[in-house]
Motif scaffolding. Structure first.
Motif, PDB file in Angstrom:
ATOM      1  N   ASN A 243       0.833  -1.196   0.000  1.00 28.45           N
ATOM      2  CA  ASN A 243       0.000   0.000   0.000  1.00 28.45           C
ATOM      3  C   ASN A 243       0.871   1.252   0.000  1.00 28.45           C
ATOM      4  OD1 ASN A 243       0.553   0.671   2.929  1.00 28.45           O
ATOM      5  ND2 ASN A 243      -0.435  -1.329   3.161  1.00 28.45           N
ATOM      6  N   SER A 244       0.245   2.396  -0.183  1.00 29.71           N
ATOM      7  CA  SER A 244       0.985   3.653  -0.311  1.00 29.71           C
ATOM      8  C   SER A 244       1.774   3.984   0.955  1.00 29.71           C
ATOM      9  CB  SER A 244       0.024   4.795  -0.645  1.00 29.71           C
ATOM     10  OG  SER A 244      -0.979   4.909   0.348  1.00 29.71           O
ATOM     11  N   GLN A 245       1.210   3.639   2.122  1.00 28.38           N
ATOM     12  CA  GLN A 245       1.910   3.924   3.376  1.00 28.38           C
ATOM     13  C   GLN A 245       3.198   3.117   3.482  1.00 28.38           C
ATOM     14  OE1 GLN A 245      -0.408   3.234   6.895  1.00 28.38           O
ATOM     15  NE2 GLN A 245       1.189   3.930   8.289  1.00 28.38           N
ATOM     16  N   LEU A 246       3.143   1.829   3.127  1.00 25.94           N
ATOM     17  CA  LEU A 246       4.336   0.990   3.180  1.00 25.94           C
ATOM     18  C   LEU A 246       5.369   1.460   2.158  1.00 25.94           C
ATOM     19  CD1 LEU A 246       5.864  -1.458   4.246  1.00 25.94           C
ATOM     20  CD2 LEU A 246       4.681  -2.859   2.534  1.00 25.94           C
ATOM     21  N   CYS A 247       4.924   1.835   0.962  1.00 27.58           N
ATOM     22  CA  CYS A 247       5.860   2.321  -0.063  1.00 27.58           C
ATOM     23  C   CYS A 247       6.615   3.556   0.424  1.00 27.58           C
ATOM     24  CB  CYS A 247       5.114   2.639  -1.348  1.00 27.58           C
ATOM     25  SG  CYS A 247       4.476   1.191  -2.207  1.00 27.58           S
ATOM     26  N   LEU A 248       5.895   4.474   1.053  1.00 26.09           N
ATOM     27  CA  LEU A 248       6.535   5.678   1.580  1.00 26.09           C
ATOM     28  C   LEU A 248       7.509   5.329   2.699  1.00 26.09           C
ATOM     29  CD1 LEU A 248       6.753   8.748   1.476  1.00 26.09           C
ATOM     30  CD2 LEU A 248       4.836   8.876   3.078  1.00 26.09           C
ATOM     31  N   GLN A 249       7.134   4.397   3.562  1.00 31.48           N
ATOM     32  CA  GLN A 249       8.022   3.972   4.647  1.00 31.48           C
ATOM     33  C   GLN A 249       9.292   3.311   4.100  1.00 31.48           C
ATOM     34  OE1 GLN A 249       5.459   1.433   6.952  1.00 31.48           O
ATOM     35  NE2 GLN A 249       4.579   3.133   8.133  1.00 31.48           N
TER      36      GLN A 249
END
Length: 315
Positions: free
Chosen positions: A135-141
């Protein structure tokens, strides 16, 4: 030490054996840099503008293209100035800054390449869960983690190197401030800095390489079990571009840095060229020519640009 003259500037020797061809080399560097900027900025622009590319794979690809621009910018402009204009002098703070950012960006890129291999692993081995897992949150992390890892592994060698005294000798036989050659000029024992640099380089290179290799072992095992040849070809094609950049990047840097400084010889300039010029230059072509979605996005973008231009001309 009483007779030591503290060094405040360094001289970049460039390519002494090719002295008469340095102007041609500088023009080649400049042309390559312009292509690097154009190609990688085009990839970033396409990924930001095309909704079909709003996927984790292209999110990481866009950031990799930005890193390629930063790496080339940290080296090539100064090299062009040194070779073309004859301004070989670089101040001590500027030299340390160039060393730090080149090291930081390189380490960040290797961690990001490992992250991209993990993304391909999830996409191919767990396709149904892929939208949820990546998801977008994991990609940013993962992206922030790549930059954090690059910062943490480079800050200690940089601090240790900045505390070394430099006196008398100030000629660096390279086209940029390479940390290994810079440490050779220090008028103090550098074994601690050499050990720390070699250790963190090994951790970053072999740690990220291990993650990449393990990911691709699972990927290959999954692809070989696919029922149709077309499915296997499609799966392999999504990984081929990433693998090409991995081979170029890891091969050159392992050769240059994971070795004692006493074995660092002048022909490593050619390997440095591969890492700082050729790989950033080839990266846009490798990813755009080997990826059908990138080619479709490029065609769509060009088509829209032509339509917009015709409308403007009609008015």
């Amino acid at each position: 030490m009483l007779n030591c003259t503290t060094v405040t500037v360094f001289l970049l020797l460039g390519f002494p054996s090719l002295h008469h061809q340095e102007r041609l080399i500088a023009i080649t560097f400049l042309a390559s840099y312009l292509v690097i900027l154009a190609g990688n900025l085009l990839i970033v622009f396409l990924i930001l503008s095309e909704r079909d590319l709003y996927r984790p794979m292209y999110f990481f690809l866009g950031n990799l293209s930005a890193l390629e621009i930063f790496i080339a910018t940290s080296v090539i402009p100064k090299a062009v100035g040194s070779l073309l204009l004859g301004s070989r002098v670089i101040s001590y703070p500027a030299c340390l800054t160039q060393c730090y950012f080149y090291f930081l960006l390189g380490c960040t890129e290797f961690v990001l390449l490992a992250v991209m291999s993990y993304d391909r692993y999830v996409a191919i081995c767990y396709p149904l869960q892929y939208p949820v897992l990546m998801n977008s949150q994991l990609c940013l992390q993962l992206l922030l983690g790549s930059w954090t890892a690059g910062f943490l592994v480079t800050i200690t060698p940089t601090i240790l190197g900045a505390r070394l005294p430099f006196c008398n000798a100030n000629h660096i036989d390279h086209f940029f401030c390479d940390s290994v050659l810079l440490m050779k000029l220090a008028c103090a024992d550098t074994w601690v800095v050499d050990l720390v640099t070699c250790t963190v380089s090994s951790i970053v290179l072999f740690g990220s390489l291990a993650m990449t290799v393990v990911s691709y072992l699972y990927i290959i095992n999954t692809i070989l079990r696919l029922p149709s040849a077309s499915s296997r070809h499609k799966a392999f094609s999504t990984c081929s571009s990433h693998l090409a950049i991995v081979i170029l990047g890891y091969g050159s840097c392992i050769f240059m840095y994971v070795q004692p400084s006493s074995h660092y010889v002048s022909y490593n300039k050619a390997v440095a060229l591969l890492n700082t010029v050729i790989t950033p230059l080839m990266s846009p072509f490798i990813f755009s020519l080997r990826n059908q979605q990138m080619k479709d996005a490029l065609k769509a973008g060009l088509k829209r640009s032509l339509i917009t231009s015709r409308r403007q001309l009609s008015f």
